[in-house]
Design a protein around this motif. Sequence first.
Motif, mmCIF file in Angstrom:
data_model
loop_
_atom_site.group_PDB
_atom_site.id
_atom_site.type_symbol
_atom_site.label_atom_id
_atom_site.label_comp_id
_atom_site.label_asym_id
_atom_site.label_seq_id
_atom_site.Cartn_x
_atom_site.Cartn_y
_atom_site.Cartn_z
ATOM 1 N N VAL A 3 0.839 -1.209 0.000
ATOM 2 C CA VAL A 3 0.000 0.000 0.000
ATOM 3 C C VAL A 3 0.867 1.249 0.000
ATOM 4 O O VAL A 3 0.614 2.206 -0.747
ATOM 5 C CB VAL A 3 -0.972 -0.013 1.207
ATOM 6 N N LEU A 4 1.923 1.270 0.807
ATOM 7 C CA LEU A 4 2.820 2.423 0.836
ATOM 8 C C LEU A 4 3.531 2.600 -0.497
ATOM 9 O O LEU A 4 3.663 3.719 -0.997
ATOM 10 C CB LEU A 4 3.847 2.266 1.964
ATOM 11 N N HIS A 5 3.956 1.509 -1.098
ATOM 12 C CA HIS A 5 4.652 1.572 -2.389
ATOM 13 C C HIS A 5 3.741 2.117 -3.496
ATOM 14 O O HIS A 5 4.176 2.859 -4.363
ATOM 15 C CB HIS A 5 5.174 0.181 -2.758
ATOM 16 N N LYS A 6 2.468 1.755 -3.461
ATOM 17 C CA LYS A 6 1.536 2.228 -4.484
ATOM 18 C C LYS A 6 1.019 3.635 -4.223
ATOM 19 O O LYS A 6 0.506 4.284 -5.127
ATOM 20 C CB LYS A 6 0.348 1.263 -4.604
ATOM 21 N N SER A 7 1.149 4.137 -3.003
ATOM 22 C CA SER A 7 0.620 5.462 -2.695
ATOM 23 C C SER A 7 1.620 6.587 -2.957
ATOM 24 O O SER A 7 1.228 7.739 -3.043
ATOM 25 C CB SER A 7 0.147 5.526 -1.246
ATOM 26 N N VAL A 8 2.885 6.280 -3.096
ATOM 27 C CA VAL A 8 3.907 7.300 -3.347
ATOM 28 C C VAL A 8 4.198 7.347 -4.841
ATOM 29 O O VAL A 8 4.534 6.335 -5.444
ATOM 30 C CB VAL A 8 5.201 6.994 -2.558
ATOM 31 N N LYS A 9 4.047 8.520 -5.433
ATOM 32 C CA LYS A 9 4.330 8.712 -6.856
ATOM 33 C C LYS A 9 5.390 9.800 -6.995
ATOM 34 O O LYS A 9 5.239 10.891 -6.459
ATOM 35 C CB LYS A 9 3.079 9.144 -7.632
ATOM 36 N N ILE A 10 6.458 9.495 -7.713
ATOM 37 C CA ILE A 10 7.496 10.478 -8.002
ATOM 38 C C ILE A 10 7.352 10.863 -9.467
ATOM 39 O O ILE A 10 7.466 10.015 -10.350
ATOM 40 C CB ILE A 10 8.892 9.906 -7.719
ATOM 41 N N VAL A 11 7.083 12.145 -9.702
ATOM 42 C CA VAL A 11 6.840 12.644 -11.052
ATOM 43 C C VAL A 11 8.075 13.413 -11.505
ATOM 44 O O VAL A 11 8.577 14.271 -10.785
ATOM 45 C CB VAL A 11 5.594 13.560 -11.082
#
Length: 74
Positions: free
Chosen positions: A18-26
């Motif tokens: 869940v943590l991996h999918k909630s963080v987005k680096i653009v």
Amino acid sequence: MEQVVMWAIIIIAILWIVLHKSVKIVRTSEVQIVEKFGKYSRTLTAGLNFINPITDRVSQIVDLKQQIMDVPPQ
């Protein structure tokens, strides 16, 4: 005791996903379009962004770089 360890590993794995999918680096040269339940919600700009992985999803990544077109001479 073995069941407690097994459940702890399962819970840690779920939290990690869940943590991996909630963080987005653009990246600087792009933006990402976020949809909530299939409708436009917001646009993620460059940098670190957080989304709710249960209700939100990145539907499109838009490249902001300049596109070069070959134009035939007149």
